[in-house]
Design a protein around this motif. Structure first.
Motif, PDB file in Angstrom:
ATOM      1  N   UNK A   1       0.832  -1.204   0.000  1.00 53.15           N
ATOM      2  CA  UNK A   1       0.000   0.000   0.000  1.00 53.15           C
ATOM      3  C   UNK A   1       0.871   1.261   0.000  1.00 53.15           C
ATOM      4  N   UNK A   2       1.916   1.265   0.828  1.00 56.14           N
ATOM      5  CA  UNK A   2       2.791   2.434   0.915  1.00 56.14           C
ATOM      6  C   UNK A   2       3.455   2.728  -0.426  1.00 56.14           C
ATOM      7  N   UNK A   3       3.898   1.671  -1.118  1.00 55.18           N
ATOM      8  CA  UNK A   3       4.569   1.869  -2.400  1.00 55.18           C
ATOM      9  C   UNK A   3       3.592   2.269  -3.490  1.00 55.18           C
ATOM     10  N   UNK A   4       2.397   1.687  -3.456  1.00 55.82           N
ATOM     11  CA  UNK A   4       1.420   1.970  -4.508  1.00 55.82           C
ATOM     12  C   UNK A   4       0.916   3.404  -4.424  1.00 55.82           C
ATOM     13  N   UNK A   5       0.693   3.898  -3.214  1.00 62.30           N
ATOM     14  CA  UNK A   5       0.087   5.218  -3.051  1.00 62.30           C
ATOM     15  C   UNK A   5       1.062   6.272  -2.542  1.00 62.30           C
ATOM     16  N   UNK A   6       2.355   5.917  -2.417  1.00 53.89           N
ATOM     17  CA  UNK A   6       3.331   6.895  -1.964  1.00 53.89           C
ATOM     18  C   UNK A   6       3.104   7.355  -0.541  1.00 53.89           C
ATOM     19  N   UNK A   7       2.667   6.453   0.341  1.00 51.69           N
ATOM     20  CA  UNK A   7       2.386   6.798   1.744  1.00 51.69           C
ATOM     21  C   UNK A   7       3.567   6.401   2.622  1.00 51.69           C
ATOM     22  N   UNK A   8       3.807   7.089   3.703  1.00 45.82           N
ATOM     23  CA  UNK A   8       4.912   6.722   4.596  1.00 45.82           C
ATOM     24  C   UNK A   8       4.588   5.474   5.420  1.00 45.82           C
ATOM     25  N   UNK A   9       5.614   4.735   5.797  1.00 47.44           N
ATOM     26  CA  UNK A   9       5.467   3.541   6.634  1.00 47.44           C
ATOM     27  C   UNK A   9       6.770   3.329   7.392  1.00 47.44           C
TER      28      UNK A   9
ATOM     29  N   UNK B   1      14.173   0.117   2.546  1.00 48.49           N
ATOM     30  CA  UNK B   1      13.812  -1.170   1.966  1.00 48.49           C
ATOM     31  C   UNK B   1      12.421  -1.112   1.375  1.00 48.49           C
ATOM     32  N   UNK B   2      12.201  -1.954   0.357  1.00 46.09           N
ATOM     33  CA  UNK B   2      10.910  -1.963  -0.331  1.00 46.09           C
ATOM     34  C   UNK B   2      10.222  -3.314  -0.229  1.00 46.09           C
ATOM     35  N   UNK B   3      10.604  -4.140   0.734  1.00 47.91           N
ATOM     36  CA  UNK B   3       9.889  -5.390   0.992  1.00 47.91           C
ATOM     37  C   UNK B   3       9.961  -5.669   2.484  1.00 47.91           C
ATOM     38  N   UNK B   4       9.050  -6.495   2.958  1.00 45.69           N
ATOM     39  CA  UNK B   4       8.902  -6.714   4.395  1.00 45.69           C
ATOM     40  C   UNK B   4      10.170  -7.285   5.020  1.00 45.69           C
ATOM     41  N   UNK B   5      10.785  -8.287   4.371  1.00 42.22           N
ATOM     42  CA  UNK B   5      11.960  -8.938   4.947  1.00 42.22           C
ATOM     43  C   UNK B   5      13.117  -7.957   5.114  1.00 42.22           C
ATOM     44  N   UNK B   6      13.334  -7.116   4.119  1.00 42.40           N
ATOM     45  CA  UNK B   6      14.433  -6.150   4.193  1.00 42.40           C
ATOM     46  C   UNK B   6      14.190  -5.126   5.289  1.00 42.40           C
ATOM     47  N   UNK B   7      12.948  -4.650   5.419  1.00 38.22           N
ATOM     48  CA  UNK B   7      12.640  -3.670   6.466  1.00 38.22           C
ATOM     49  C   UNK B   7      12.856  -4.256   7.859  1.00 38.22           C
ATOM     50  N   UNK B   8      12.401  -5.495   8.073  1.00 42.65           N
ATOM     51  CA  UNK B   8      12.579  -6.125   9.382  1.00 42.65           C
ATOM     52  C   UNK B   8      14.058  -6.328   9.682  1.00 42.65           C
TER      53      UNK B   8
ATOM     54  N   UNK C   1      16.072  14.045  -5.984  1.00 44.22           N
ATOM     55  CA  UNK C   1      15.366  13.165  -5.048  1.00 44.22           C
ATOM     56  C   UNK C   1      14.861  11.939  -5.800  1.00 44.22           C
ATOM     57  N   UNK C   2      15.013  10.761  -5.193  1.00 41.96           N
ATOM     58  CA  UNK C   2      14.476   9.534  -5.777  1.00 41.96           C
ATOM     59  C   UNK C   2      13.066   9.304  -5.240  1.00 41.96           C
ATOM     60  N   UNK C   3      12.086   9.298  -6.111  1.00 41.92           N
ATOM     61  CA  UNK C   3      10.697   9.082  -5.701  1.00 41.92           C
ATOM     62  C   UNK C   3      10.522   7.673  -5.149  1.00 41.92           C
ATOM     63  N   UNK C   4       9.483   7.475  -4.349  1.00 43.02           N
ATOM     64  CA  UNK C   4       9.257   6.164  -3.743  1.00 43.02           C
ATOM     65  C   UNK C   4       9.033   5.097  -4.815  1.00 43.02           C
ATOM     66  N   UNK C   5       8.322   5.456  -5.891  1.00 38.64           N
ATOM     67  CA  UNK C   5       8.122   4.499  -6.972  1.00 38.64           C
ATOM     68  C   UNK C   5       9.433   4.130  -7.661  1.00 38.64           C
ATOM     69  N   UNK C   6      10.342   5.080  -7.724  1.00 35.21           N
ATOM     70  CA  UNK C   6      11.655   4.815  -8.316  1.00 35.21           C
ATOM     71  C   UNK C   6      12.447   3.856  -7.451  1.00 35.21           C
ATOM     72  N   UNK C   7      12.442   4.087  -6.140  1.00 35.59           N
ATOM     73  CA  UNK C   7      13.134   3.169  -5.228  1.00 35.59           C
ATOM     74  C   UNK C   7      12.543   1.768  -5.308  1.00 35.59           C
ATOM     75  N   UNK C   8      11.208   1.699  -5.475  1.00 37.42           N
ATOM     76  CA  UNK C   8      10.566   0.394  -5.613  1.00 37.42           C
ATOM     77  C   UNK C   8      11.042  -0.302  -6.884  1.00 37.42           C
ATOM     78  N   UNK C   9      11.118   0.435  -7.991  1.00 38.08           N
ATOM     79  CA  UNK C   9      11.585  -0.151  -9.247  1.00 38.08           C
ATOM     80  C   UNK C   9      13.038  -0.627  -9.116  1.00 38.08           C
ATOM     81  N   UNK C  10      13.859   0.146  -8.431  1.00 40.07           N
ATOM     82  CA  UNK C  10      15.259  -0.258  -8.231  1.00 40.07           C
ATOM     83  C   UNK C  10      15.338  -1.528  -7.393  1.00 40.07           C
ATOM     84  N   UNK C  11      14.459  -1.635  -6.389  1.00 41.41           N
ATOM     85  CA  UNK C  11      14.511  -2.802  -5.501  1.00 41.41           C
ATOM     86  C   UNK C  11      14.066  -4.077  -6.210  1.00 41.41           C
TER      87      UNK C  11
END
Length: 577
Positions: free
Chosen positions: A116-124, A205-212, A443-453
């Protein structure tokens, strides 16, 4: 796995039991004398992996804590079987259906929140609390905090006996932020000896495992009763004029191993994919060694001209061959007192391999066209992307040279297995590229970071650096959006699959068929415009501006930074917040 002076990888099965020890029947067979014959057992199921010590003499520990009963393994865990160290690397798992286990439900919800955070650009933001001990009193104190402070959109639970995970949607991660600071203070007040770490999507991080993994690593580096963010956990390894950024637990362990190896004169063989950072690893060995004041001579064995390999390595005398008008020292001889880095050593022809082996054994070389032997005082660090054991078996590489070069072997993981490092390296490379071009920060947008990940990085760190150089030169705005990336990054298509279409004059196109911006960019531009208008209408007061467009103040502040908006100063007598 890091054992003695070498490192390697041991893949766990999808399901089953792995016996660890020195026993001949062990699945993960270790040689170190500190390891018992039947040291530990790892049980792998579809729910994850757990490890249990089998009463070994020197014990098994996780993240420095002695193992007393069966414990789950999470990505980034550092396991010790006696003196042998292993870093757990878990592949990203697709979002599973909800299960009865608390930890599984928690990770499932985190995956949903990340999407949800990546799709809508929301903080988490995620918080991980590491208890000082596994006593029931600390757990009860934390659970009391959860019951009284957890918001309706938040989730919290225990990953294992000592790690609490708390999910904070709509929180961007600043320690003093409303919602963040309150929970940090409440948790540390309940457990004064615990350690607290945080990680934020998408910057950490852009996935649950990396964030944890990032949050747990940050918690381990915090002082007892203290707080640390994943952004603070980035290590800058200074190697003279070079700086290497390290955040992945495996890379931190590998550079610690390289520092230990540097104190000896052992040859070191660095294995890893092209572009993974093998030269930096080799230079680290040189920089930390007693030869640091001597030269560091890199040799790309794959680029040596065919027929001149021996001349380049060992030098030649005048008249040794057509065109040899003067005598010249070879690369090995020119590295006297220092280190030679033989990059892609697996590409050397057989004749050069034999001569190199003798030079390393007797520490003497003979120039082409000469009969005199000349002493050399060098240390050799070699690197290859090939499986040299397979090359030896196929007869393409000398076994005796392989043993000589591989006295200590270090395996560098590819960038796709170091997801924590992708966003930090991207930001660092982009900042350097902007400075080199003399332009302002991007600045790298959140969608850009997601694409890189999501990218598999076949070119590893080198590919990422080249991409950031391109972005710094090509992007005209202040924010790097996903559509600025090559098609293979944003859509999964390769460059060969992308069609080239000649643009028609705009006046020749019907309005319905005119080129349109990607939907994500249109939404982003609309958000930028509406937020800027609201700030102007509210005279720079962010809380009022957020209320005007019905956006939570946390999200408004987060997007203010994300979109690179610069609100004008509030009118005298008013507060910007």
């Amino acid at each position: 796995m890091l054992e003695g002076e070498s490192s390697w990888r041991f893949p766990l099965p999808a399901e089953g039991v792995v016996l660890v020890g020195r026993d001949d029947k062990a699945d993960l067979k270790l040689k170190d004398e500190s390891v018992s014959r039947r040291h530990a057992r790892i049980l792998v199921t579809d729910e994850g992996a757990r490890v249990v010590d089998l009463g070994s003499q020197n014990g098994t520990s996780i993240n420095g804590r002695q193992l007393e009963d069966a414990r789950p393994l999470l990505s980034g865990d550092v396991l010790s079987f006696g003196a042998v160290v292993a870093v757990v690397r878990a592949k990203r798992r697709p979002m599973p259906a909800r299960r009865a286990l608390d930890a599984d439900r928690l990770m499932g919800q985190l995956r949903e929140e990340v999407e949800r955070a990546l799709r809508y650009g929301r903080p988490l933001t995620v918080l991980t609390l590491a208890l000082a001990e596994q006593g029931s009193s600390e757990r009860e104190a934390v659970e009391a905090v959860l019951g009284s402070d957890a918001g309706p959109a938040e989730a919290a639970g225990w990953l294992d006996g000592e790690h609490l995970l708390w999910l904070l949607p709509e929180v961007s991660g600043d320690p003093g932020e409303e919602g963040m600071g309150e929970r940090v203070e409440a948790l540390l007040s309940a457990c004064p000896r615990a350690r607290l770490g945080s990680a934020t999507c998408p910057s950490d991080g852009c996935d649950a495992e990396t964030l944890v993994a990032a949050a747990r690593t940050a918690a381990r580096t915090a002082a007892p009763g203290g707080f640390a963010s994943a952004a603070e956990d980035i290590t800058r390894v200074s190697l003279g004029e070079r700086t290497v950024l390290v955040a992945d637990p495996a890379m931190a362990q590998l550079y610690a191993l390289l520092r230990r190896l540097a104190a000896s004169e052992l040859p070191v063989l660095v294995c890893g994919e092209t572009g993974a950072g093998k030269e930096n690893a080799a230079f680290a060995v040189h920089h930390w060694s007693r030869r640091a004041s001597g030269p560091f001579v890199p040799v790309n064995c794959a680029a040596l001209p065919e027929g001149l390999v021996e001349s380049e390595l060992f030098g030649h005398e005048r008249g040794a061959f057509t065109g040899a008008t003067t005598s010249r020292a070879g690369l090995l001889e020119s590295a006297q007192g220092g280190t030679v880095f033989l990059d892609e050593v697996g590409e050397l022809p057989a004749s050069a391999q034999a001569k190199l082996l003798r030079a390393l054994e007797v520490r003497r070389i003979t120039r082409v066209g000469d009969t005199r032997e000349r002493p050399i005082d060098i240390r050799v660090v070699a690197a290859t992307h090939r499986d040299l054991e397979a090359e030896v078996a196929a007869g393409r590489f000398r076994q005796d040279l392989y043993f000589r070069l591989g006295a200590a072997t270090v395996l560098l993981p590819p960038l796709r297995e170091r997801p924590r490092e992708v966003p930090m390296l991207a930001r660092d490379f982009l900042e350097r590229a902007c400075v080199a071009l003399g332009r302002g920060e991007l600045e790298l947008a959140s969608g850009t970071l997601h694409a890189l990940s999501r990218h598999t990085w076949p070119g590893n760190v080198r590919e990422l650096r080249n991409l950031m150089d391109y972005v710094a030169a090509a992007v005209t705005g202040d924010v790097v959006e996903p559509h600025h990336l090559p098609a293979r990054m944003s859509s999964g298509r390769t460059a060969a699959q992308a069609e080239v279409v000649e643009p028609e004059p705009e006046h020749a196109l019907a309005p319905a068929h005119r080129p349109r911006l990607p939907l994500a960019q249109e939404i982003r531009e609309l958000e930028r415009r509406r937020m800027q208008e609201a700030l102007e209408a509210a005279e720079g007061v962010q809380t009022r501006a957020a209320a005007l467009i019905g956006m939570p103040i946390r999200t408004f502040s987060f997007k203010l930074k994300q979109l690179g908006l610069q609100p004008r100063s509030a009118r005298r007598g008013t507060s910007p917040e």
